[in-house]
Design an enzyme around this catalytic site. Sequence first.
Site, PDB file in Angstrom:
ATOM      1  N   ARG B  33       0.699  -0.881  -0.028  1.00 40.58           N
ATOM      2  CA  ARG B  33      -0.185  -0.059   0.253  1.00 40.58           C
ATOM      3  C   ARG B  33       0.960   1.128   0.087  1.00 40.58           C
ATOM      4  NH1 ARG B  33      -5.632  -0.714   3.187  1.00 40.58           N
ATOM      5  NH2 ARG B  33      -4.944   0.976   4.025  1.00 40.58           N
ATOM      6  N   GLY B  36       4.402   0.569   2.276  1.00 47.71           N
ATOM      7  CA  GLY B  36       5.250   0.103   1.269  1.00 47.71           C
ATOM      8  C   GLY B  36       5.456   0.360   0.472  1.00 47.71           C
ATOM      9  N   HIS B  37       4.523   1.611  -0.727  1.00 49.31           N
ATOM     10  CA  HIS B  37       5.238   1.722  -1.928  1.00 49.31           C
ATOM     11  C   HIS B  37       6.489   2.773  -1.440  1.00 49.31           C
ATOM     12  CE1 HIS B  37       2.491   0.087  -4.380  1.00 49.31           C
ATOM     13  NE2 HIS B  37       3.078   0.194  -5.574  1.00 49.31           N
ATOM     14  N   LYS B  38       6.386   3.738  -0.984  1.00 49.24           N
ATOM     15  CA  LYS B  38       7.605   4.266  -0.211  1.00 49.24           C
ATOM     16  C   LYS B  38       8.428   4.093   0.440  1.00 49.24           C
ATOM     17  CE  LYS B  38       7.155   9.316   1.719  1.00 49.24           C
ATOM     18  NZ  LYS B  38       7.015   9.631   3.657  1.00 49.24           N
ATOM     19  N   GLU B  86       3.267   4.395  -8.381  1.00 53.47           N
ATOM     20  CA  GLU B  86       3.178   3.402  -9.224  1.00 53.47           C
ATOM     21  C   GLU B  86       4.200   3.442 -10.718  1.00 53.47           C
ATOM     22  OE1 GLU B  86       1.152   0.540  -8.015  1.00 53.47           O
ATOM     23  OE2 GLU B  86       3.104   0.622  -8.658  1.00 53.47           O
TER      24      GLU B  86
END
Lengths: 317, 190
Positions: B33, B36-38, B86
Amino acid sequence: MPPNIIHILIYIINYQKISGQMFLKFMTYLNMEEKLSNAIADLMLRAETDLPIDVENALKEAAKTEEGIAKLQLMNILKNIEISRNELRPMCQDTGTPTFFIEVGADFPYRKIIKDAIINGVKKATDKIPLRPNAVDILTGKNSGDNTGKHVPFIHWKIVEGNECIITAMPKGGGSENVSALKMMNPGDGIEGAKKFVLFSVIDAGGKPCPPTVVGVGIGGGADIAMELAKESLLRKVGERNEDEEIASMEEELLDEINSTGIGPMGLGGKTTALDVHIEIAHRHPASFPVAVAMQCWANRRKTIKIDEEGRIWNID
Amino acid sequence: MEYRLSLPVDDEEILKIKAGDIIYLNGKVATLRDEGHKRAIEGTEQPINFSEVAVYHCGPIVKKEENEWHIIAAGPTTSMRMEMFEYDFIKKFNTKIIIGKGGMGKRTAEACKKFKAVYAAFTGGAAVLAAKLLHLKDVFWLDLGMPEGLWLFEAEQFGPLVVTIDAHGNNLTEDIKNRAQKIAKEKGLV
Protein backbone atom coordinates in the site's frame (compact mmCIF):
# COMPACT_ATOMS: atom_id res chain seq x y z
CA MET A 1 -16.05 -16.72 59.83
CA PRO A 2 -15.10 -13.19 58.78
CA PRO A 3 -17.94 -11.24 57.11
CA ASN A 4 -17.72 -11.20 53.30
CA ILE A 5 -19.37 -9.00 50.72
CA ILE A 6 -22.54 -11.16 50.67
CA HIS A 7 -23.03 -10.77 54.42
CA ILE A 8 -22.54 -7.03 54.16
CA LEU A 9 -25.03 -6.73 51.34
CA ILE A 10 -27.61 -8.84 53.16
CA TYR A 11 -27.15 -6.64 56.23
CA ILE A 12 -27.60 -3.50 54.15
CA ILE A 13 -30.74 -4.84 52.46
CA ASN A 14 -32.39 -6.26 55.61
CA TYR A 15 -31.42 -3.77 58.23
CA GLN A 16 -31.19 -0.60 56.26
CA LYS A 17 -34.54 -1.31 54.65
CA ILE A 18 -33.26 -0.83 51.11
CA SER A 19 -35.79 -2.48 48.84
CA GLY A 20 -35.01 -5.46 46.63
CA GLN A 21 -35.86 -3.27 43.68
CA MET A 22 -33.20 -0.73 44.54
CA PHE A 23 -30.65 -3.45 45.16
CA LEU A 24 -31.37 -4.91 41.77
CA LYS A 25 -30.99 -1.48 40.19
CA PHE A 26 -27.63 -1.02 41.92
CA MET A 27 -26.34 -4.41 40.76
CA THR A 28 -27.63 -3.74 37.24
CA TYR A 29 -25.75 -0.46 37.16
CA LEU A 30 -22.53 -2.17 38.26
CA ASN A 31 -22.88 -4.78 35.53
CA MET A 32 -24.16 -2.37 32.90
CA GLU A 33 -20.78 -1.24 31.61
CA GLU A 34 -19.74 -4.82 30.97
CA LYS A 35 -23.15 -5.67 29.49
CA LEU A 36 -23.22 -2.60 27.25
CA SER A 37 -19.65 -2.99 26.03
CA ASN A 38 -20.43 -6.62 25.11
CA ALA A 39 -23.56 -5.43 23.31
CA ILE A 40 -21.49 -2.87 21.39
CA ALA A 41 -19.04 -5.59 20.34
CA ASP A 42 -21.97 -7.69 19.18
CA LEU A 43 -23.46 -4.69 17.36
CA MET A 44 -20.17 -4.25 15.51
CA LEU A 45 -20.10 -7.95 14.57
CA ARG A 46 -23.61 -7.75 13.10
CA ALA A 47 -22.86 -4.51 11.28
CA GLU A 48 -19.67 -5.92 9.72
CA THR A 49 -21.10 -9.29 8.63
CA ASP A 50 -24.79 -8.75 7.87
CA LEU A 51 -25.54 -6.29 5.05
CA PRO A 52 -28.94 -4.58 5.62
CA ILE A 53 -31.69 -6.23 3.60
CA ASP A 54 -32.71 -2.99 1.88
CA VAL A 55 -29.19 -2.66 0.45
CA GLU A 56 -29.01 -6.32 -0.56
CA ASN A 57 -32.37 -6.11 -2.34
CA ALA A 58 -31.27 -3.00 -4.21
CA LEU A 59 -28.08 -4.77 -5.32
CA LYS A 60 -30.09 -7.81 -6.48
CA GLU A 61 -32.45 -5.59 -8.48
CA ALA A 62 -29.48 -3.79 -10.04
CA ALA A 63 -27.83 -7.11 -11.00
CA LYS A 64 -30.97 -8.04 -12.97
CA THR A 65 -30.60 -4.91 -15.14
CA GLU A 66 -26.84 -5.23 -15.81
CA GLU A 67 -24.79 -7.43 -18.10
CA GLY A 68 -21.14 -8.28 -18.78
CA ILE A 69 -18.50 -6.78 -16.46
CA ALA A 70 -21.10 -4.73 -14.53
CA LYS A 71 -23.15 -7.82 -13.76
CA LEU A 72 -19.98 -9.70 -12.80
CA GLN A 73 -19.12 -7.07 -10.18
CA LEU A 74 -22.60 -7.20 -8.61
CA MET A 75 -22.68 -11.01 -8.62
CA ASN A 76 -19.29 -11.03 -6.85
CA ILE A 77 -20.66 -8.64 -4.24
CA LEU A 78 -23.78 -10.77 -3.69
CA LYS A 79 -21.71 -13.93 -3.41
CA ASN A 80 -19.38 -12.20 -0.97
CA ILE A 81 -22.12 -10.95 1.36
CA GLU A 82 -23.68 -14.42 1.53
CA ILE A 83 -20.39 -15.99 2.61
CA SER A 84 -19.84 -13.12 5.05
CA ARG A 85 -23.24 -13.70 6.67
CA ASN A 86 -22.83 -17.46 6.86
CA GLU A 87 -19.27 -17.47 8.16
CA LEU A 88 -19.58 -14.34 10.34
CA ARG A 89 -16.59 -12.78 8.57
CA PRO A 90 -16.44 -9.04 7.88
CA MET A 91 -17.69 -8.51 4.36
CA CYS A 92 -14.93 -6.02 3.55
CA GLN A 93 -11.34 -6.00 4.83
CA ASP A 94 -11.76 -2.30 5.50
CA THR A 95 -13.87 -2.70 8.61
CA GLY A 96 -14.01 1.08 8.70
CA THR A 97 -13.60 3.70 11.37
CA PRO A 98 -15.98 2.69 14.17
CA THR A 99 -18.75 5.28 13.93
CA PHE A 100 -21.77 5.62 16.20
CA PHE A 101 -24.91 7.75 16.16
CA ILE A 102 -26.48 7.94 19.60
CA GLU A 103 -29.86 9.26 20.70
CA VAL A 104 -29.69 9.51 24.47
CA GLY A 105 -32.91 10.02 26.36
CA ALA A 106 -32.49 12.92 28.80
CA ASP A 107 -33.62 10.59 31.60
CA PHE A 108 -31.65 7.54 30.48
CA PRO A 109 -30.15 6.21 33.73
CA TYR A 110 -26.93 4.87 32.17
CA ARG A 111 -25.89 7.95 30.21
CA LYS A 112 -22.62 8.29 32.14
CA ILE A 113 -21.23 4.93 31.02
CA ILE A 114 -22.12 5.04 27.31
CA LYS A 115 -18.85 6.50 26.06
CA ASP A 116 -16.62 4.06 27.97
CA ALA A 117 -18.84 1.17 26.97
CA ILE A 118 -18.42 2.13 23.34
CA ILE A 119 -14.65 2.46 23.62
CA ASN A 120 -14.34 -0.89 25.38
CA GLY A 121 -16.83 -2.52 23.05
CA VAL A 122 -14.80 -1.43 20.05
CA LYS A 123 -11.62 -2.83 21.61
CA LYS A 124 -13.37 -6.14 22.22
CA ALA A 125 -14.74 -6.19 18.68
CA THR A 126 -11.28 -5.46 17.25
CA ASP A 127 -9.89 -8.44 19.10
CA LYS A 128 -12.74 -10.91 18.58
CA ILE A 129 -14.25 -10.40 15.11
CA PRO A 130 -11.49 -9.32 14.32
CA LEU A 131 -11.61 -5.78 12.97
CA ARG A 132 -8.71 -4.33 11.04
CA PRO A 133 -6.98 -1.74 13.23
CA ASN A 134 -7.88 1.51 11.53
CA ALA A 135 -6.81 4.32 13.88
CA VAL A 136 -3.50 5.94 12.94
CA ASP A 137 -1.69 8.76 14.76
CA ILE A 138 -1.66 11.81 12.51
CA LEU A 139 1.86 12.86 13.53
CA THR A 140 3.71 9.57 13.98
CA GLY A 141 1.79 7.38 11.54
CA LYS A 142 1.59 4.71 14.21
CA ASN A 143 -1.51 2.51 14.24
CA SER A 144 -3.10 2.36 17.70
CA GLY A 145 -3.88 -1.31 17.12
CA ASP A 146 -7.33 -1.35 18.72
CA ASN A 147 -9.47 1.11 16.74
CA THR A 148 -9.40 3.73 19.48
CA GLY A 149 -7.52 6.99 19.60
CA LYS A 150 -8.00 10.74 19.52
CA HIS A 151 -11.71 11.27 18.72
CA VAL A 152 -11.96 7.61 17.63
CA PRO A 153 -14.49 5.93 17.77
CA PHE A 154 -16.41 8.74 16.01
CA ILE A 155 -19.49 9.41 18.14
CA HIS A 156 -22.39 11.63 17.11
CA TRP A 157 -24.52 12.54 20.13
CA LYS A 158 -28.13 13.71 20.25
CA ILE A 159 -30.16 14.34 23.39
CA VAL A 160 -33.79 13.36 22.99
CA GLU A 161 -36.79 13.06 25.29
CA GLY A 162 -37.38 9.93 27.32
CA ASN A 163 -35.44 7.33 29.30
CA GLU A 164 -34.12 5.08 26.54
CA CYS A 165 -31.00 5.11 24.41
CA ILE A 166 -30.67 4.19 20.75
CA ILE A 167 -27.22 3.41 19.36
CA THR A 168 -26.54 2.91 15.66
CA ALA A 169 -23.21 1.59 14.42
CA MET A 170 -22.26 2.68 10.92
CA PRO A 171 -18.65 1.54 10.34
CA LYS A 172 -17.37 3.85 7.62
CA GLY A 173 -14.76 2.74 5.12
CA GLY A 174 -11.86 4.92 4.00
CA GLY A 175 -12.55 4.60 0.29
CA SER A 176 -15.99 6.14 0.48
CA GLU A 177 -14.91 8.67 3.09
CA ASN A 178 -12.10 9.94 0.84
CA VAL A 179 -14.56 11.14 -1.81
CA SER A 180 -16.49 13.35 0.62
CA ALA A 181 -16.84 16.85 -0.76
CA LEU A 182 -17.82 20.29 0.47
CA LYS A 183 -18.40 23.49 -1.42
CA MET A 184 -19.35 26.84 0.03
CA MET A 185 -21.40 27.96 -2.96
CA ASN A 186 -22.74 31.39 -3.71
CA PRO A 187 -26.43 31.85 -2.84
CA GLY A 188 -26.72 32.99 -6.46
CA ASP A 189 -25.83 29.46 -7.62
CA GLY A 190 -28.84 28.15 -5.72
CA ILE A 191 -30.29 24.65 -5.71
CA GLU A 192 -29.39 24.11 -9.37
CA GLY A 193 -25.78 24.86 -8.51
CA ALA A 194 -25.97 22.44 -5.59
CA LYS A 195 -27.23 19.64 -7.86
CA LYS A 196 -24.42 20.32 -10.33
CA PHE A 197 -21.87 20.08 -7.53
CA VAL A 198 -23.28 16.75 -6.37
CA LEU A 199 -23.13 15.30 -9.87
CA PHE A 200 -19.63 16.67 -10.42
CA SER A 201 -18.49 15.07 -7.14
CA VAL A 202 -19.91 11.68 -8.07
CA ILE A 203 -18.25 11.73 -11.50
CA ASP A 204 -14.97 12.87 -9.99
CA ALA A 205 -15.12 10.00 -7.50
CA GLY A 206 -15.51 7.48 -10.32
CA GLY A 207 -14.81 3.93 -9.16
CA LYS A 208 -12.91 4.96 -6.03
CA PRO A 209 -15.77 4.65 -3.49
CA CYS A 210 -16.78 1.15 -4.67
CA PRO A 211 -20.00 1.99 -6.50
CA PRO A 212 -22.88 1.41 -6.53
CA THR A 213 -22.93 3.95 -3.71
CA VAL A 214 -25.52 5.68 -1.59
CA VAL A 215 -24.97 9.41 -2.03
CA GLY A 216 -25.72 11.58 1.00
CA VAL A 217 -26.21 15.31 0.50
CA GLY A 218 -26.44 18.12 3.03
CA ILE A 219 -27.58 21.56 1.86
CA GLY A 220 -27.59 24.63 4.09
CA GLY A 221 -26.41 25.16 7.66
CA GLY A 222 -22.70 25.93 8.03
CA ALA A 223 -19.82 23.94 6.58
CA ASP A 224 -19.82 21.42 9.42
CA ILE A 225 -23.61 21.19 9.63
CA ALA A 226 -23.91 20.48 5.91
CA MET A 227 -21.35 17.67 6.20
CA GLU A 228 -23.04 16.30 9.33
CA LEU A 229 -26.40 16.26 7.55
CA ALA A 230 -24.90 14.51 4.55
CA LYS A 231 -23.36 11.85 6.81
CA GLU A 232 -26.53 11.36 8.84
CA SER A 233 -28.60 10.96 5.70
CA LEU A 234 -26.69 7.73 5.08
CA LEU A 235 -28.57 6.18 8.00
CA ARG A 236 -31.74 6.13 5.94
CA LYS A 237 -32.77 2.94 4.20
CA VAL A 238 -32.29 2.59 0.46
CA GLY A 239 -35.56 3.72 -1.10
CA GLU A 240 -36.49 5.97 1.83
CA ARG A 241 -37.44 9.40 0.54
CA ASN A 242 -37.17 12.75 2.32
CA GLU A 243 -40.49 13.77 3.93
CA ASP A 244 -40.57 17.00 1.93
CA GLU A 245 -42.06 16.33 -1.51
CA GLU A 246 -39.85 18.80 -3.32
CA ILE A 247 -36.65 17.35 -1.78
CA ALA A 248 -37.90 13.80 -2.45
CA SER A 249 -38.37 14.62 -6.10
CA MET A 250 -34.88 16.18 -6.20
CA GLU A 251 -33.47 12.95 -4.74
CA GLU A 252 -35.07 10.87 -7.49
CA GLU A 253 -33.98 13.30 -10.19
CA LEU A 254 -30.36 13.29 -9.00
CA LEU A 255 -30.34 9.50 -8.80
CA ASP A 256 -31.43 9.26 -12.44
CA GLU A 257 -28.82 11.81 -13.51
CA ILE A 258 -26.07 9.99 -11.61
CA ASN A 259 -26.98 6.67 -13.18
CA SER A 260 -27.12 8.19 -16.64
CA THR A 261 -23.35 8.87 -16.44
CA GLY A 262 -22.63 5.17 -17.00
CA ILE A 263 -19.84 4.96 -14.41
CA GLY A 264 -21.33 1.69 -13.15
CA PRO A 265 -20.34 -0.85 -10.50
CA MET A 266 -16.68 -0.34 -9.47
CA GLY A 267 -16.37 2.40 -12.10
CA LEU A 268 -16.07 -0.28 -14.77
CA GLY A 269 -19.11 0.90 -16.73
CA GLY A 270 -22.80 0.13 -16.29
CA LYS A 271 -26.26 1.44 -15.45
CA THR A 272 -25.95 1.38 -11.66
CA THR A 273 -23.62 4.01 -10.26
CA ALA A 274 -25.74 4.82 -7.20
CA LEU A 275 -28.38 2.87 -5.33
CA ASP A 276 -29.95 5.99 -3.86
CA VAL A 277 -29.56 9.70 -3.08
CA HIS A 278 -30.53 11.13 0.31
CA ILE A 279 -30.78 14.89 0.80
CA GLU A 280 -31.10 16.70 4.14
CA ILE A 281 -31.54 20.44 4.40
CA ALA A 282 -31.05 23.19 6.93
CA HIS A 283 -31.68 26.90 7.05
CA ARG A 284 -28.63 28.86 5.91
CA HIS A 285 -26.90 32.18 6.50
CA PRO A 286 -28.10 34.75 3.94
CA ALA A 287 -24.59 34.92 2.48
CA SER A 288 -23.84 31.20 2.49
CA PHE A 289 -24.94 28.18 0.50
CA PRO A 290 -23.02 25.15 1.74
CA VAL A 291 -23.38 21.84 -0.12
CA ALA A 292 -21.80 18.69 1.26
CA VAL A 293 -21.57 15.21 -0.23
CA ALA A 294 -20.91 12.07 1.81
CA MET A 295 -20.90 8.67 0.15
CA GLN A 296 -21.44 5.17 1.37
CA CYS A 297 -19.89 2.33 -0.60
CA TRP A 298 -22.03 -0.66 -1.60
CA ALA A 299 -21.15 -2.13 1.83
CA ASN A 300 -23.62 0.22 3.45
CA ARG A 301 -23.15 -1.23 6.93
CA ARG A 302 -25.52 -0.18 9.72
CA LYS A 303 -27.13 -1.83 12.74
CA THR A 304 -29.04 -0.42 15.72
CA ILE A 305 -29.71 -1.36 19.34
CA LYS A 306 -32.05 0.11 21.91
CA ILE A 307 -31.39 0.13 25.64
CA ASP A 308 -34.33 0.79 27.93
CA GLU A 309 -34.35 2.27 31.43
CA GLU A 310 -34.09 -1.22 32.95
CA GLY A 311 -30.92 -1.86 30.99
CA ARG A 312 -32.52 -4.36 28.64
CA ILE A 313 -31.03 -4.34 25.14
CA TRP A 314 -32.77 -5.06 21.82
CA ASN A 315 -31.64 -5.20 18.19
CA ILE A 316 -33.97 -2.85 16.36
CA ASP A 317 -32.62 -2.79 12.80
CA MET B 1 -10.88 -12.64 -23.58
CA GLU B 2 -9.99 -14.61 -20.49
CA TYR B 3 -6.47 -15.62 -19.47
CA ARG B 4 -5.23 -17.87 -16.67
CA LEU B 5 -1.68 -16.77 -15.86
CA SER B 6 1.07 -18.35 -13.78
CA LEU B 7 3.43 -15.89 -12.13
CA PRO B 8 6.05 -14.80 -13.03
CA VAL B 9 4.80 -13.71 -16.48
CA ASP B 10 6.91 -12.43 -19.36
CA ASP B 11 6.47 -9.50 -21.74
CA GLU B 12 5.01 -11.75 -24.45
CA GLU B 13 2.08 -12.75 -22.22
CA ILE B 14 1.61 -9.15 -21.06
CA LEU B 15 1.37 -7.88 -24.63
CA LYS B 16 -1.41 -10.36 -25.47
CA ILE B 17 -3.69 -8.80 -22.83
CA LYS B 18 -6.10 -5.97 -23.70
CA ALA B 19 -8.09 -3.65 -21.45
CA GLY B 20 -11.47 -5.26 -20.76
CA ASP B 21 -9.98 -8.77 -20.64
CA ILE B 22 -10.45 -10.97 -17.58
CA ILE B 23 -7.45 -12.63 -15.97
CA TYR B 24 -6.94 -15.19 -13.21
CA LEU B 25 -3.62 -15.43 -11.38
CA ASN B 26 -1.68 -18.35 -9.96
CA GLY B 27 1.54 -17.81 -8.03
CA LYS B 28 3.07 -15.22 -5.73
CA VAL B 29 1.05 -12.10 -4.92
CA ALA B 30 2.35 -9.46 -2.48
CA THR B 31 0.34 -6.68 -0.86
CA LEU B 32 1.79 -3.20 -1.01
CA ARG B 33 0.00 0.00 0.00
CA ASP B 34 1.00 3.64 0.44
CA GLU B 35 3.77 3.15 3.02
CA GLY B 36 5.05 -0.04 1.40
CA HIS B 37 5.44 1.61 -1.99
CA LYS B 38 7.27 4.54 -0.39
CA ARG B 39 9.67 2.25 1.46
CA ALA B 40 10.31 0.08 -1.61
CA ILE B 41 11.05 3.05 -3.85
CA GLU B 42 13.10 5.17 -1.44
CA GLY B 43 15.06 2.34 0.19
CA THR B 44 17.31 -0.50 -0.79
CA GLU B 45 15.38 -3.20 1.06
CA GLN B 46 13.72 -5.77 -1.19
CA PRO B 47 12.43 -8.59 1.06
CA ILE B 48 10.93 -10.37 -1.96
CA ASN B 49 11.59 -10.22 -5.68
CA PHE B 50 9.21 -7.47 -6.77
CA SER B 51 9.80 -8.23 -10.44
CA GLU B 52 8.39 -11.75 -10.13
CA VAL B 53 5.30 -11.17 -7.97
CA ALA B 54 2.02 -9.46 -8.73
CA VAL B 55 1.65 -6.39 -6.51
CA TYR B 56 -1.75 -6.19 -4.80
CA HIS B 57 -3.10 -2.96 -3.34
CA CYS B 58 -4.61 -4.44 -0.20
CA GLY B 59 -4.58 -4.07 3.58
CA PRO B 60 -5.94 -7.42 4.78
CA ILE B 61 -7.46 -8.42 8.09
CA VAL B 62 -5.23 -11.10 9.51
CA LYS B 63 -5.61 -12.88 12.84
CA LYS B 64 -2.84 -14.56 14.75
CA GLU B 65 -3.85 -17.84 16.38
CA GLU B 66 -1.21 -19.91 18.15
CA ASN B 67 1.71 -18.31 16.30
CA GLU B 68 0.06 -18.79 12.92
CA TRP B 69 -1.42 -16.01 10.79
CA HIS B 70 -4.89 -16.62 9.35
CA ILE B 71 -6.33 -14.42 6.67
CA ILE B 72 -9.86 -13.23 7.40
CA ALA B 73 -10.56 -10.79 4.57
CA ALA B 74 -8.39 -9.43 1.75
CA GLY B 75 -10.22 -7.25 -0.74
CA PRO B 76 -8.45 -4.49 -2.71
CA THR B 77 -7.92 -0.91 -1.58
CA THR B 78 -8.33 2.22 -3.72
CA SER B 79 -5.44 2.10 -6.18
CA MET B 80 -5.52 5.82 -7.04
CA ARG B 81 -3.75 6.56 -3.76
CA MET B 82 -0.74 4.71 -5.20
CA GLU B 83 -0.81 6.69 -8.46
CA MET B 84 1.90 8.96 -7.07
CA PHE B 85 4.23 5.95 -6.61
CA GLU B 86 3.38 3.41 -9.27
CA TYR B 87 5.38 4.72 -12.23
CA ASP B 88 8.57 4.83 -10.17
CA PHE B 89 7.82 1.41 -8.67
CA ILE B 90 7.25 -0.28 -12.03
CA LYS B 91 10.35 1.43 -13.44
CA LYS B 92 12.57 0.35 -10.53
CA PHE B 93 11.36 -3.24 -10.19
CA ASN B 94 9.91 -4.14 -13.59
CA THR B 95 6.77 -5.57 -11.95
CA LYS B 96 4.42 -6.97 -14.58
CA ILE B 97 1.05 -7.07 -12.83
CA ILE B 98 -0.57 -4.56 -10.46
CA ILE B 99 -3.93 -5.40 -8.87
CA GLY B 100 -6.31 -3.15 -6.97
CA LYS B 101 -9.67 -1.44 -7.41
CA GLY B 102 -11.06 1.73 -8.92
CA GLY B 103 -8.49 1.95 -11.70
CA MET B 104 -5.30 4.02 -11.99
CA GLY B 105 -4.29 7.19 -13.82
CA LYS B 106 -2.24 8.53 -16.71
CA ARG B 107 1.21 8.10 -15.14
CA THR B 108 0.64 4.44 -14.34
CA ALA B 109 -0.77 3.83 -17.82
CA GLU B 110 2.39 5.44 -19.19
CA ALA B 111 4.53 3.08 -17.12
CA CYS B 112 2.51 0.05 -18.21
CA LYS B 113 3.05 0.98 -21.86
CA LYS B 114 6.75 1.81 -21.46
CA PHE B 115 7.78 -1.10 -19.24
CA LYS B 116 5.18 -3.67 -20.36
CA ALA B 117 2.84 -4.18 -17.43
CA VAL B 118 -0.92 -4.39 -16.80
CA TYR B 119 -3.27 -3.20 -14.05
CA ALA B 120 -6.34 -5.22 -13.16
CA ALA B 121 -9.21 -4.70 -10.71
CA PHE B 122 -10.77 -7.17 -8.30
CA THR B 123 -14.30 -6.38 -7.10
CA GLY B 124 -13.93 -3.85 -4.30
CA GLY B 125 -15.16 -5.12 -0.96
CA ALA B 126 -15.40 -8.74 -2.11
CA ALA B 127 -12.93 -9.39 0.68
CA VAL B 128 -14.09 -12.80 1.81
CA LEU B 129 -14.10 -14.08 -1.79
CA ALA B 130 -10.53 -12.84 -2.19
CA ALA B 131 -9.44 -14.45 1.08
CA LYS B 132 -10.54 -17.83 -0.20
CA LEU B 133 -8.26 -17.53 -3.24
CA LEU B 134 -5.13 -16.30 -1.45
CA HIS B 135 -3.06 -18.51 0.85
CA LEU B 136 -0.85 -16.64 3.30
CA LYS B 137 2.81 -17.57 3.13
CA ASP B 138 4.82 -14.86 4.87
CA VAL B 139 4.80 -11.28 6.10
CA PHE B 140 7.39 -8.48 6.03
CA TRP B 141 7.50 -4.85 7.15
CA LEU B 142 4.94 -5.43 9.89
CA ASP B 143 6.38 -2.39 11.66
CA LEU B 144 4.20 -0.43 9.22
CA GLY B 145 1.08 -1.91 10.88
CA MET B 146 -1.33 -4.66 9.75
CA PRO B 147 -2.91 -2.78 6.85
CA GLU B 148 0.40 -1.44 5.51
CA GLY B 149 2.54 -4.53 5.91
CA LEU B 150 3.88 -6.64 3.03
CA TRP B 151 1.77 -9.80 3.08
CA LEU B 152 2.96 -12.54 0.71
CA PHE B 153 0.33 -14.90 -0.69
CA GLU B 154 0.24 -17.90 -2.96
CA ALA B 155 -2.69 -17.19 -5.27
CA GLU B 156 -4.88 -19.95 -6.64
CA GLN B 157 -7.03 -18.82 -9.58
CA PHE B 158 -7.21 -15.35 -8.05
CA GLY B 159 -9.89 -13.65 -10.07
CA PRO B 160 -11.91 -12.71 -12.00
CA LEU B 161 -9.67 -9.65 -12.39
CA VAL B 162 -10.80 -7.05 -14.95
CA VAL B 163 -7.85 -5.52 -16.81
CA THR B 164 -8.35 -1.75 -16.96
CA ILE B 165 -4.84 -0.73 -18.08
CA ASP B 166 -2.97 -2.76 -20.69
CA ALA B 167 0.52 -2.38 -22.17
CA HIS B 168 -0.88 -0.68 -25.28
CA GLY B 169 -1.88 2.62 -23.68
CA ASN B 170 -5.54 1.79 -22.99
CA ASN B 171 -7.08 2.95 -19.69
CA LEU B 172 -10.65 1.74 -19.25
CA THR B 173 -11.60 3.67 -16.12
CA GLU B 174 -10.24 6.95 -17.56
CA ASP B 175 -12.34 6.38 -20.68
CA ILE B 176 -15.46 5.70 -18.59
CA LYS B 177 -14.86 8.82 -16.48
CA ASN B 178 -14.32 10.99 -19.58
CA ARG B 179 -17.48 9.60 -21.13
CA ALA B 180 -19.42 10.32 -17.93
CA GLN B 181 -18.20 13.94 -17.96
CA LYS B 182 -19.18 14.27 -21.62
CA ILE B 183 -22.69 12.89 -20.97
CA ALA B 184 -23.18 15.24 -18.02
CA LYS B 185 -21.95 18.27 -20.00
CA GLU B 186 -24.20 17.46 -22.97
CA LYS B 187 -27.20 17.29 -20.67
CA GLY B 188 -26.24 20.60 -19.04
CA LEU B 189 -25.96 18.84 -15.69
CA VAL B 190 -22.52 20.15 -14.75
